[in-house]
Design a protein around this motif. Structure first.
Motif, PDB file in Angstrom:
ATOM      1  N   GLN A   1       1.047  -1.168   0.106  1.00 14.78           N
ATOM      2  CA  GLN A   1       0.116   0.032  -0.103  1.00 14.78           C
ATOM      3  C   GLN A   1       0.827   1.213   0.176  1.00 14.78           C
ATOM      4  O   GLN A   1       0.555   2.051  -0.508  1.00 14.78           O
ATOM      5  N   GLN A   2       1.945   1.131   0.691  1.00 16.01           N
ATOM      6  CA  GLN A   2       2.874   2.406   0.692  1.00 16.01           C
ATOM      7  C   GLN A   2       3.625   2.458  -0.623  1.00 16.01           C
ATOM      8  O   GLN A   2       3.750   3.708  -0.950  1.00 16.01           O
ATOM      9  N   ILE A   3       3.818   1.499  -1.190  1.00 16.32           N
ATOM     10  CA  ILE A   3       4.520   1.489  -2.664  1.00 16.32           C
ATOM     11  C   ILE A   3       3.538   2.108  -3.590  1.00 16.32           C
ATOM     12  O   ILE A   3       3.805   3.115  -4.378  1.00 16.32           O
ATOM     13  N   LYS A   4       2.257   1.793  -3.549  1.00 18.25           N
ATOM     14  CA  LYS A   4       1.146   2.187  -4.257  1.00 18.25           C
ATOM     15  C   LYS A   4       0.914   3.817  -4.207  1.00 18.25           C
ATOM     16  O   LYS A   4       0.914   4.596  -5.100  1.00 18.25           O
ATOM     17  N   GLU A   5       0.788   4.192  -2.728  1.00 14.57           N
ATOM     18  CA  GLU A   5       0.648   5.426  -2.543  1.00 14.57           C
ATOM     19  C   GLU A   5       1.734   6.576  -2.905  1.00 14.57           C
ATOM     20  O   GLU A   5       1.761   7.460  -3.460  1.00 14.57           O
ATOM     21  N   PHE A   6       2.956   5.880  -2.950  1.00 13.53           N
ATOM     22  CA  PHE A   6       4.262   6.661  -3.327  1.00 13.53           C
ATOM     23  C   PHE A   6       4.000   6.867  -4.578  1.00 13.53           C
ATOM     24  O   PHE A   6       4.405   7.994  -5.209  1.00 13.53           O
ATOM     25  N   ALA A   7       3.575   5.819  -5.452  1.00 18.46           N
ATOM     26  CA  ALA A   7       3.851   5.853  -6.880  1.00 18.46           C
ATOM     27  C   ALA A   7       2.746   6.864  -7.247  1.00 18.46           C
ATOM     28  O   ALA A   7       3.024   7.595  -8.171  1.00 18.46           O
ATOM     29  N   ARG A   8       1.532   6.843  -6.509  1.00 18.55           N
ATOM     30  CA  ARG A   8       0.410   7.616  -6.797  1.00 18.55           C
ATOM     31  C   ARG A   8       0.887   9.030  -6.753  1.00 18.55           C
ATOM     32  O   ARG A   8       0.706  10.052  -7.581  1.00 18.55           O
ATOM     33  N   LYS A   9       1.554   9.471  -5.537  1.00 18.17           N
ATOM     34  CA  LYS A   9       1.860  10.911  -5.531  1.00 18.17           C
ATOM     35  C   LYS A   9       2.988  11.309  -6.276  1.00 18.17           C
ATOM     36  O   LYS A   9       3.048  12.562  -6.524  1.00 18.17           O
TER      37      LYS A   9
ATOM     38  N   ARG B   1      -3.609  15.574 -11.839  1.00 14.28           N
ATOM     39  CA  ARG B   1      -4.961  16.001 -11.378  1.00 14.28           C
ATOM     40  C   ARG B   1      -5.648  14.888 -11.467  1.00 14.28           C
ATOM     41  O   ARG B   1      -6.766  14.704 -10.524  1.00 14.28           O
ATOM     42  N   ARG B   2      -5.387  13.922 -12.358  1.00 18.28           N
ATOM     43  CA  ARG B   2      -6.119  12.578 -12.343  1.00 18.28           C
ATOM     44  C   ARG B   2      -5.975  11.830 -11.282  1.00 18.28           C
ATOM     45  O   ARG B   2      -6.923  11.166 -10.421  1.00 18.28           O
ATOM     46  N   LEU B   3      -4.728  11.871 -10.598  1.00 16.54           N
ATOM     47  CA  LEU B   3      -4.344  10.917  -9.180  1.00 16.54           C
ATOM     48  C   LEU B   3      -4.658  11.757  -8.061  1.00 16.54           C
ATOM     49  O   LEU B   3      -4.489  10.994  -6.964  1.00 16.54           O
ATOM     50  N   GLY B   4      -5.107  13.041  -8.234  1.00 13.72           N
ATOM     51  CA  GLY B   4      -5.219  13.785  -6.984  1.00 13.72           C
ATOM     52  C   GLY B   4      -3.915  13.982  -6.134  1.00 13.72           C
ATOM     53  O   GLY B   4      -3.916  13.962  -4.995  1.00 13.72           O
ATOM     54  N   ALA B   5      -2.816  14.180  -6.943  1.00 11.15           N
ATOM     55  CA  ALA B   5      -1.848  14.398  -6.436  1.00 11.15           C
ATOM     56  C   ALA B   5      -1.013  15.863  -6.672  1.00 11.15           C
ATOM     57  O   ALA B   5       0.353  15.809  -6.824  1.00 11.15           O
ATOM     58  N   CYS B   6      -1.550  16.809  -6.687  1.00  8.97           N
ATOM     59  CA  CYS B   6      -1.247  18.076  -7.054  1.00  8.97           C
ATOM     60  C   CYS B   6      -0.465  18.674  -5.602  1.00  8.97           C
ATOM     61  O   CYS B   6      -0.892  18.618  -4.576  1.00  8.97           O
ATOM     62  N   SER B   7       0.551  19.174  -6.081  1.00  3.67           N
ATOM     63  CA  SER B   7       1.298  19.729  -4.693  1.00  3.67           C
ATOM     64  C   SER B   7       2.557  21.011  -5.177  1.00  3.67           C
ATOM     65  O   SER B   7       2.636  21.075  -6.234  1.00  3.67           O
ATOM     66  N   ALA B   8       2.826  21.600  -3.980  1.00  2.00           N
ATOM     67  CA  ALA B   8       3.600  22.785  -4.109  1.00  2.00           C
ATOM     68  C   ALA B   8       5.090  22.294  -4.877  1.00  2.00           C
ATOM     69  O   ALA B   8       5.626  22.752  -5.947  1.00  2.00           O
TER      70      ALA B   8
END
Length: 247
Positions: free
Chosen positions: A32-40, A88-95
């Motif tokens: 799960q951590q790997i998937k979250e890291f990849a998403r972000k 935007r598709r992955l909800g991973a917008c960041s500064a």
């Protein structure tokens, strides 16, 4: 088997299952951590890839590999259009992502593109510096305050025009100088341009993008350069009627 033996056996079995369960849960949590890291970081990876294309183009220009330098800029063109859509598709917008995108754009569409104009002539070098500065100004100071709009021509399109024209003309310097001056004026102008969310808009825009990807594999043929040139010029000539963000 006596009672003590059965009790010890049960404890060993219980301990084995608990250990196995912990390992399974740990592996699942790691997955799960790997998937979250990849998403972000998927969009950040595209921005870094864009920056790498820019750096490779710079090195190619310095070594005299003009054809490769131009196509590396055009590959960066595709990556830049994709990174925002992926974020935007992955909800991973960041500064951090926004900063990486700006650094990548400055590298590929600023420095790398300017070096396509570089010669030993002093005036050409001054033009290169002016082009880089105009990209810097466009990226740093030209926020429009209007939703889904840019102020000043996005530097990706000026780079697309310069790289395509350079390939088609065989590096014709007089023509490239004129185009570069025009692109500088477009980038520092006060005109508004729509935010072209190509991969989040109509199907035909996605088809245009897919065509751009296909053209990378036809980089030895002039029609591939014409494709990118028409794509970039159309954004300047018909920004609202063609490229506004209408889903």
């Amino acid at each position: 088997m006596n009672r003590k033996g059965r009790s010890a056996s049960k404890k060993q079995s219980l301990g084995f299952f608990q250990c196995t369960n912990k390992i399974f849960l740990t592996d699942e949590a790691t997955g799960q951590q790997i998937k979250e890291f990849a998403r972000k970081n998927a969009a950040n990876a595209l921005s870094i890839a864009n920056m790498v294309m820019g750096m490779a183009s710079i090195l190619s220009s310095l070594q005299g590999h003009h054809h490769a330098a131009c196509w590396l800029v055009l590959i960066g063109y595709l990556l830049d259009l994709a990174d925002g859509a992926v974020a935007r598709r992955l909800g991973a917008c960041s500064a951090l992502g926004a900063k990486l995108d700006d650094f990548a754009d400055f590298t590929t569409f600023g420095i790398a593109t300017a070096l396509l104009l570089r010669t030993t002539d002093l005036m050409d070098n001054i033009l290169c510096v002016c082009y880089v500065l105009s990209v810097f100004v466009r990226l740093c100071f030209y926020t429009s305050g209007v939703p889904f709009m840019y102020r000043g021509l996005p530097c990706i399109y000026s780079s697309g025009i310069l790289a395509s024209a350079s390939l088609l003309s065989g590096g014709n310097l007089p023509m490239l100088r004129i185009i570069a001056v025009a692109m500088i004026l477009f980038m520092i102008s006060q005109s508004f341009y729509p935010h072209d969310r190509v991969l989040e808009s109509q199907a035909w825009k996605k088809a245009v993008y897919a065509g751009g990807v296909a053209m990378v594999f036809c980089s030895s043929f002039p029609p591939a350069c014409v494709y990118y040139l028409l794509w970039s010029v159309s954004y300047i000539l018909f920004p609202t009627s063609l490229w506004s963000n209408k889903v």
